[in-house]
Design a protein around this motif. Sequence first.
Motif, PDB file in Angstrom:
ATOM      1  N   LEU A  24     -19.630 -36.369  23.398  1.00  0.00           N
ATOM      2  CA  LEU A  24     -19.258 -34.950  23.462  1.00  0.00           C
ATOM      3  C   LEU A  24     -18.561 -34.510  22.175  1.00  0.00           C
ATOM      4  CD1 LEU A  24     -17.988 -34.729  27.152  1.00  0.00           C
ATOM      5  CD2 LEU A  24     -20.073 -33.715  26.213  1.00  0.00           C
ATOM      6  N   ALA A  25     -17.676 -35.349  21.640  1.00  0.00           N
ATOM      7  CA  ALA A  25     -16.963 -34.988  20.410  1.00  0.00           C
ATOM      8  C   ALA A  25     -17.923 -34.866  19.228  1.00  0.00           C
ATOM      9  CB  ALA A  25     -15.886 -36.025  20.111  1.00  0.00           C
ATOM     10  N   LEU A  26     -18.871 -35.837  19.100  1.00  0.00           N
ATOM     11  CA  LEU A  26     -19.827 -35.784  18.000  1.00  0.00           C
ATOM     12  C   LEU A  26     -20.763 -34.601  18.120  1.00  0.00           C
ATOM     13  CD1 LEU A  26     -20.710 -39.577  17.670  1.00  0.00           C
ATOM     14  CD2 LEU A  26     -19.357 -38.189  16.097  1.00  0.00           C
ATOM     15  N   ALA A  27     -21.154 -34.264  19.355  1.00  0.00           N
ATOM     16  CA  ALA A  27     -22.033 -33.110  19.558  1.00  0.00           C
ATOM     17  C   ALA A  27     -21.342 -31.827  19.149  1.00  0.00           C
ATOM     18  CB  ALA A  27     -22.465 -33.039  21.023  1.00  0.00           C
ATOM     19  N   GLY A  28     -20.076 -31.682  19.542  1.00  0.00           N
ATOM     20  CA  GLY A  28     -19.333 -30.470  19.169  1.00  0.00           C
ATOM     21  C   GLY A  28     -19.159 -30.369  17.679  1.00  0.00           C
ATOM     22  N   ILE A  34     -11.168 -31.967  23.774  1.00  0.00           N
ATOM     23  CA  ILE A  34     -11.499 -31.354  22.495  1.00  0.00           C
ATOM     24  C   ILE A  34     -12.342 -30.118  22.757  1.00  0.00           C
ATOM     25  CG2 ILE A  34     -13.585 -32.739  22.145  1.00  0.00           C
ATOM     26  CD1 ILE A  34     -12.780 -32.815  19.137  1.00  0.00           C
ATOM     27  N   GLN A  35     -12.104 -29.086  21.963  1.00  0.00           N
ATOM     28  CA  GLN A  35     -12.804 -27.808  22.127  1.00  0.00           C
ATOM     29  C   GLN A  35     -13.490 -27.448  20.813  1.00  0.00           C
ATOM     30  OE1 GLN A  35     -11.123 -23.419  22.411  1.00  0.00           O
ATOM     31  NE2 GLN A  35     -10.860 -24.451  24.386  1.00  0.00           N
ATOM     32  N   SER A  36     -14.715 -26.947  20.936  1.00  0.00           N
ATOM     33  CA  SER A  36     -15.467 -26.470  19.785  1.00  0.00           C
ATOM     34  C   SER A  36     -15.711 -24.983  19.981  1.00  0.00           C
ATOM     35  CB  SER A  36     -16.801 -27.226  19.671  1.00  0.00           C
ATOM     36  OG  SER A  36     -17.504 -26.842  18.513  1.00  0.00           O
ATOM     37  N   ALA A  37     -15.154 -24.148  19.069  1.00  0.00           N
ATOM     38  CA  ALA A  37     -15.182 -22.694  19.256  1.00  0.00           C
ATOM     39  C   ALA A  37     -15.960 -22.029  18.128  1.00  0.00           C
ATOM     40  CB  ALA A  37     -13.755 -22.143  19.306  1.00  0.00           C
ATOM     41  N   TRP A  38     -16.771 -21.009  18.497  1.00  0.00           N
ATOM     42  CA  TRP A  38     -17.560 -20.241  17.539  1.00  0.00           C
ATOM     43  C   TRP A  38     -17.127 -18.781  17.572  1.00  0.00           C
ATOM     44  CZ3 TRP A  38     -19.402 -24.284  20.286  1.00  0.00           C
ATOM     45  CH2 TRP A  38     -20.045 -25.305  19.564  1.00  0.00           C
ATOM     46  N   ARG A  39     -16.917 -18.202  16.407  1.00  0.00           N
ATOM     47  CA  ARG A  39     -16.473 -16.816  16.280  1.00  0.00           C
ATOM     48  C   ARG A  39     -17.646 -15.863  16.446  1.00  0.00           C
ATOM     49  NH1 ARG A  39     -15.810 -13.059  11.934  1.00  0.00           N
ATOM     50  NH2 ARG A  39     -13.892 -11.801  12.110  1.00  0.00           N
ATOM     51  N   VAL A  40     -17.564 -14.966  17.426  1.00  0.00           N
ATOM     52  CA  VAL A  40     -18.555 -13.913  17.614  1.00  0.00           C
ATOM     53  C   VAL A  40     -18.085 -12.632  16.936  1.00  0.00           C
ATOM     54  CG1 VAL A  40     -19.810 -12.529  19.311  1.00  0.00           C
ATOM     55  CG2 VAL A  40     -19.333 -14.932  19.781  1.00  0.00           C
ATOM     56  N   SER A  41     -16.800 -12.299  17.140  1.00  0.00           N
ATOM     57  CA  SER A  41     -16.179 -11.151  16.491  1.00  0.00           C
ATOM     58  C   SER A  41     -14.688 -11.432  16.391  1.00  0.00           C
ATOM     59  CB  SER A  41     -16.441  -9.865  17.284  1.00  0.00           C
ATOM     60  OG  SER A  41     -15.762  -9.890  18.523  1.00  0.00           O
ATOM     61  N   ARG A  42     -13.949 -10.472  15.839  1.00  0.00           N
ATOM     62  CA  ARG A  42     -12.507 -10.682  15.698  1.00  0.00           C
ATOM     63  C   ARG A  42     -11.836 -10.852  17.049  1.00  0.00           C
ATOM     64  NH1 ARG A  42      -7.924  -7.516  15.296  1.00  0.00           N
ATOM     65  NH2 ARG A  42      -9.140  -5.633  15.681  1.00  0.00           N
ATOM     66  N   LYS A  43     -12.403 -10.269  18.099  1.00  0.00           N
ATOM     67  CA  LYS A  43     -11.797 -10.295  19.427  1.00  0.00           C
ATOM     68  C   LYS A  43     -12.461 -11.270  20.396  1.00  0.00           C
ATOM     69  CE  LYS A  43      -8.614  -7.050  19.050  1.00  0.00           C
ATOM     70  NZ  LYS A  43      -7.170  -7.320  19.285  1.00  0.00           N
ATOM     71  N   LEU A  44     -13.565 -11.909  20.006  1.00  0.00           N
ATOM     72  CA  LEU A  44     -14.327 -12.719  20.959  1.00  0.00           C
ATOM     73  C   LEU A  44     -14.827 -14.000  20.311  1.00  0.00           C
ATOM     74  CD1 LEU A  44     -15.658 -12.933  23.796  1.00  0.00           C
ATOM     75  CD2 LEU A  44     -17.641 -11.769  22.815  1.00  0.00           C
ATOM     76  N   ASN A  45     -14.624 -15.127  21.029  1.00  0.00           N
ATOM     77  CA  ASN A  45     -15.170 -16.435  20.645  1.00  0.00           C
ATOM     78  C   ASN A  45     -15.930 -17.030  21.825  1.00  0.00           C
ATOM     79  OD1 ASN A  45     -13.883 -16.217  18.197  1.00  0.00           O
ATOM     80  ND2 ASN A  45     -12.170 -17.530  18.751  1.00  0.00           N
ATOM     81  N   VAL A  46     -16.899 -17.879  21.521  1.00  0.00           N
ATOM     82  CA  VAL A  46     -17.580 -18.707  22.526  1.00  0.00           C
ATOM     83  C   VAL A  46     -17.147 -20.152  22.291  1.00  0.00           C
ATOM     84  CG1 VAL A  46     -19.801 -19.533  23.371  1.00  0.00           C
ATOM     85  CG2 VAL A  46     -19.552 -17.154  22.667  1.00  0.00           C
ATOM     86  N   TYR A  47     -16.852 -20.890  23.376  1.00  0.00           N
ATOM     87  CA  TYR A  47     -16.381 -22.260  23.183  1.00  0.00           C
ATOM     88  C   TYR A  47     -17.074 -23.239  24.128  1.00  0.00           C
ATOM     89  CZ  TYR A  47     -13.526 -21.898  27.459  1.00  0.00           C
ATOM     90  OH  TYR A  47     -13.104 -21.769  28.767  1.00  0.00           O
ATOM     91  N   LEU A  48     -17.151 -24.489  23.680  1.00  0.00           N
ATOM     92  CA  LEU A  48     -17.532 -25.637  24.497  1.00  0.00           C
ATOM     93  C   LEU A  48     -16.350 -26.590  24.519  1.00  0.00           C
ATOM     94  CD1 LEU A  48     -21.163 -26.416  23.257  1.00  0.00           C
ATOM     95  CD2 LEU A  48     -20.509 -25.341  25.405  1.00  0.00           C
ATOM     96  N   GLU A  49     -16.081 -27.165  25.678  1.00  0.00           N
ATOM     97  CA  GLU A  49     -14.905 -28.028  25.810  1.00  0.00           C
ATOM     98  C   GLU A  49     -15.253 -29.251  26.647  1.00  0.00           C
ATOM     99  OE1 GLU A  49     -11.154 -26.044  26.585  1.00  0.00           O
ATOM    100  OE2 GLU A  49     -10.675 -27.506  28.145  1.00  0.00           O
ATOM    101  N   ALA A  50     -14.753 -30.399  26.234  1.00  0.00           N
ATOM    102  CA  ALA A  50     -14.873 -31.643  26.995  1.00  0.00           C
ATOM    103  C   ALA A  50     -13.473 -32.182  27.235  1.00  0.00           C
ATOM    104  CB  ALA A  50     -15.720 -32.661  26.245  1.00  0.00           C
ATOM    105  N   GLY A  51     -13.155 -32.574  28.473  1.00  0.00           N
ATOM    106  CA  GLY A  51     -11.805 -33.017  28.769  1.00  0.00           C
ATOM    107  C   GLY A  51     -11.750 -34.102  29.825  1.00  0.00           C
TER     108      GLY A  51
END
Length: 412
Positions: free
Chosen positions: A31-35, A188-205
């Motif tokens: 999961l960490a390597l994929a993110g 660990i969380q992998s976050a992508w910026r869509v706009s200044r107010k919005l992000n999309v994230y993937l998380e494994a815990g």
Amino acid sequence: MPHIVYAVDAPFVSNTFNKQDNKMKKLIMALALAGASLGVSAQDSDPVQKYSVATNSFWSNWFVQVGGDWNVWYSSQEHHNDNHNGMGFFGSERRTFGGALAIGKWFTPGLGLRTKLQAWQGKNIPALNPDATKFDEWILNEHVMFNLSNLVLGYNPNRVWNLIPFVGGGVARNMSDNLYAMQLSVGIQSAWRVSRKLNVYLEAGWNRLEDNFDGAQSALMPGSSNNRGWDSRDNNVYGEIGLTFNIGRATWDKVPDVEAIKAMSQSQIDALNAQLYDANVESARLKNLLDEQSKKEETPKAVKEFVTTPVSVFFNLNRADIASQKDLVNVRALADYAKANGSKLTVTGYADSATGSDEVNRKLSESRASAVADELVKMGVDRARIVTVGKGGVDELSPVSFNRRATVQVSE
């Protein structure tokens, strides 16, 4: 119904522990390597410049996260009983879906806190607890979050991808059996910026809870050599996808460059000193001319000699409005002379050649000349007796800021 307890040989327990532990390590690493690989492909191409940022107010840099979880449950008992065969690491007998809600704040670009609530329906091992194969539970965690992208590469408000590991702990409740447990978590969380107010994230815990939280009784006797490590606790591993909504201000200001401010202030002081020097020179020249006037009784000639000296008016970088009204004191003297003697005035505008293109500097110099001409009109000079000239960019004076000026001179 009483809980069913199975006895197994020590070699079997040890092999089971090693297999499950290896599977868990492989899952977290995958999961960490994929993110990380997905994030690198999405990273912005702009070069990152490291610089210090100023701490924002308490109400800045808050965020809310809403996500959906894919959960798998590993009871501590299944590692010591022959009931895991055929279930698989992600078998349908153990996986469920749930939801998550979190609120947090970034105190610096690299350090933040998050309060997170997860809720789902877990699955017991049927052979351990056939009357309660499902149980409702929630976990409330407090996480310390580390934005490695900002910590390692430096803060960049336009960065597309951020890698954010976290660690923390909290409390969990099994609502079906009315049980509570303390637990620790890491992920660990992998976050992508869509706009200044919005992000999309993937998380494994991974949430690690006290033994018997799922209602199944422990299969080990106190003091057993296997009451440690992965086998000794109930475990929840999850993957999550969701949205992050940034609340209020979501950026950080660059710390002011003190040295640049000092240099700017010094430049302004130098300009004032230059104007003061010019004024003193003009004052001395006037005194000498007046002395000669009294001797020769040729006042008009003396005044004409005085007013032929150009008077400078200074401007700020890329501006056409006069920087200081004090510059107009000597201009007013020329205006009074022009009105009294019917003289024409020539206003010449300049820009510094160190900045801007030739065309931009030409227009800027013309605008500066027009601005001073407008002030002369306000002082009562006939516009028809004012000539304006734009010289464009020049490099005549030092420091370079002295070239940002316009001069007024009696032309005839």
